[in-house]
Motif scaffolding. Sequence first.
Motif, mmCIF file in Angstrom:
data_model
loop_
_atom_site.group_PDB
_atom_site.id
_atom_site.type_symbol
_atom_site.label_atom_id
_atom_site.label_comp_id
_atom_site.label_asym_id
_atom_site.label_seq_id
_atom_site.Cartn_x
_atom_site.Cartn_y
_atom_site.Cartn_z
ATOM 1 N N GLY A 144 0.966 -1.358 0.085
ATOM 2 C CA GLY A 144 0.185 -0.036 -0.036
ATOM 3 C C GLY A 144 0.729 1.348 -0.085
ATOM 4 N N SER A 145 2.109 1.067 0.008
ATOM 5 C CA SER A 145 3.159 2.419 0.247
ATOM 6 C C SER A 145 3.457 2.532 -1.260
ATOM 7 C CB SER A 145 4.172 1.996 0.990
ATOM 8 O OG SER A 145 4.941 3.266 1.064
ATOM 9 N N LEU A 146 3.741 3.667 -1.637
ATOM 10 C CA LEU A 146 4.298 3.904 -3.059
ATOM 11 C C LEU A 146 5.672 4.524 -3.018
ATOM 12 C CD1 LEU A 146 1.185 6.076 -4.468
ATOM 13 C CD2 LEU A 146 1.466 3.615 -4.643
ATOM 14 N N TYR A 199 2.454 -6.992 -7.229
ATOM 15 C CA TYR A 199 1.689 -5.727 -8.169
ATOM 16 C C TYR A 199 2.245 -4.269 -7.710
ATOM 17 C CZ TYR A 199 -2.021 -2.903 -10.021
ATOM 18 O OH TYR A 199 -2.443 -2.041 -10.922
ATOM 19 N N GLU A 200 3.079 -3.771 -8.964
ATOM 20 C CA GLU A 200 3.741 -2.749 -8.687
ATOM 21 C C GLU A 200 3.251 -1.238 -9.621
ATOM 22 O OE1 GLU A 200 7.701 -3.911 -9.843
ATOM 23 O OE2 GLU A 200 7.983 -5.128 -7.876
ATOM 24 N N GLU A 201 1.924 -1.407 -9.781
ATOM 25 C CA GLU A 201 1.195 -0.467 -10.419
ATOM 26 C C GLU A 201 0.234 0.200 -9.691
ATOM 27 O OE1 GLU A 201 0.080 -2.207 -14.454
ATOM 28 O OE2 GLU A 201 2.035 -1.618 -15.137
ATOM 29 N N LEU A 202 0.055 0.145 -8.189
ATOM 30 C CA LEU A 202 -0.947 0.860 -7.434
ATOM 31 C C LEU A 202 -0.946 2.213 -7.797
ATOM 32 C CD1 LEU A 202 -2.922 0.146 -5.171
ATOM 33 C CD2 LEU A 202 -1.303 0.583 -3.711
ATOM 34 N N GLU A 203 0.032 2.935 -7.934
ATOM 35 C CA GLU A 203 -0.019 4.351 -8.331
ATOM 36 C C GLU A 203 -0.734 4.786 -9.349
ATOM 37 O OE1 GLU A 203 3.224 8.110 -7.875
ATOM 38 O OE2 GLU A 203 3.819 5.937 -8.394
ATOM 39 N N ALA A 220 -4.029 7.322 10.508
ATOM 40 C CA ALA A 220 -4.844 5.984 10.963
ATOM 41 C C ALA A 220 -5.350 5.134 9.868
ATOM 42 C CB ALA A 220 -5.866 6.547 11.862
ATOM 43 N N PRO A 221 -6.023 5.662 8.836
ATOM 44 C CA PRO A 221 -6.521 4.582 7.806
ATOM 45 C C PRO A 221 -5.605 4.258 6.708
ATOM 46 C CG PRO A 221 -7.383 6.987 7.381
ATOM 47 C CD PRO A 221 -6.420 6.884 8.523
ATOM 48 N N ILE A 222 -5.950 3.294 5.770
ATOM 49 C CA ILE A 222 -5.402 3.189 4.781
ATOM 50 C C ILE A 222 -5.017 3.977 3.622
ATOM 51 C CG2 ILE A 222 -5.907 0.537 5.085
ATOM 52 C CD1 ILE A 222 -8.007 0.916 2.686
ATOM 53 N N PRO A 223 -3.987 4.033 2.808
ATOM 54 C CA PRO A 223 -3.671 4.973 1.945
ATOM 55 C C PRO A 223 -4.977 4.919 0.752
ATOM 56 C CG PRO A 223 -1.637 3.613 2.385
ATOM 57 C CD PRO A 223 -3.032 3.141 3.074
ATOM 58 N N GLY A 224 -4.947 6.304 0.400
ATOM 59 C CA GLY A 224 -6.253 6.301 -0.775
ATOM 60 C C GLY A 224 -5.861 5.303 -1.909
ATOM 61 N N GLN A 225 -4.757 5.253 -2.487
ATOM 62 C CA GLN A 225 -4.447 4.468 -3.662
ATOM 63 C C GLN A 225 -4.760 3.158 -3.172
ATOM 64 O OE1 GLN A 225 -4.120 7.036 -6.048
ATOM 65 N NE2 GLN A 225 -3.715 4.952 -6.958
ATOM 66 N N ASN A 266 -8.647 2.562 -3.505
ATOM 67 C CA ASN A 266 -8.983 2.879 -5.007
ATOM 68 C C ASN A 266 -8.927 1.338 -5.454
ATOM 69 O OD1 ASN A 266 -9.397 5.496 -4.821
ATOM 70 N ND2 ASN A 266 -7.276 5.969 -6.016
ATOM 71 N N ALA A 267 -7.806 0.641 -5.346
ATOM 72 C CA ALA A 267 -7.757 -0.749 -5.613
ATOM 73 C C ALA A 267 -8.365 -1.799 -5.430
ATOM 74 C CB ALA A 267 -6.388 -1.436 -5.500
ATOM 75 N N VAL A 268 -8.998 -1.461 -3.855
ATOM 76 C CA VAL A 268 -9.893 -2.345 -3.141
ATOM 77 C C VAL A 268 -11.449 -2.213 -3.729
ATOM 78 C CG1 VAL A 268 -11.281 -3.127 -0.988
ATOM 79 C CG2 VAL A 268 -8.707 -2.708 -1.076
ATOM 80 N N ASP A 269 -11.707 -0.602 -4.220
ATOM 81 C CA ASP A 269 -13.092 -0.479 -4.833
ATOM 82 C C ASP A 269 -13.042 -1.065 -6.050
ATOM 83 O OD1 ASP A 269 -13.594 1.078 -2.587
ATOM 84 O OD2 ASP A 269 -13.112 3.071 -3.327
#
Length: 184
Positions: free
Chosen positions: A8-10, A36-40, A80-85, A88-91
């Motif tokens: 989850g970190s870019l 998976y390396e295209e999360l960004e 506190a929460p997860i990163p936005g990117q 997005n992937a989970v959505d």
Amino acid sequence: MRVLAISGSLRRDSHNTKLLRAAEELAPDGLELEFYEELELVPPYNEDRDGDEAPLGEALRDALIAEAAALLIATPEYSAPIPGQLKNAVDWASRPVRAGALWGKPSLVIGASTGLYGGVWAQAELRKVLATAGARVVDAEVAISRADDRFDAAGRLVDEELRAELAAALDALVAEVQPRLIAA
């Protein structure tokens, strides 16, 4: 068994990516991580664009997640929460509702943080989001606190107790996937 690994970190020198590399090193026989390396590049989910206009979101969902036996996600904690990117992937992967690539997918959430709690809030948040999307979230926790001190200069996880926790969590993921493979 192919497991899709998502950090989850870019950040280039991410502790969470190092944690996934440690998981690769400790993986039991037969478990192969695909990173998976295209999360960004994954755009925010927009139902109007769910089709030909959003190939990265669809590729993540329809090819990578759907075809993997399981997911291994290492999340940092951003306020506190997860990163936005990562959200997005989970959505993307949760669509269509009750039939998306996450539906029934065994998933293990781990994380590393430079703070004292190892990103436990973000991990709890991600487990909730994945469960809501229908994933089968593995009941195991690996929270690496003070991550700056837990990896050596080469990026190797050096704390033997944490290495044992990570290995046990990977075994729990394999145990969650096994009945599914036998049924197939």
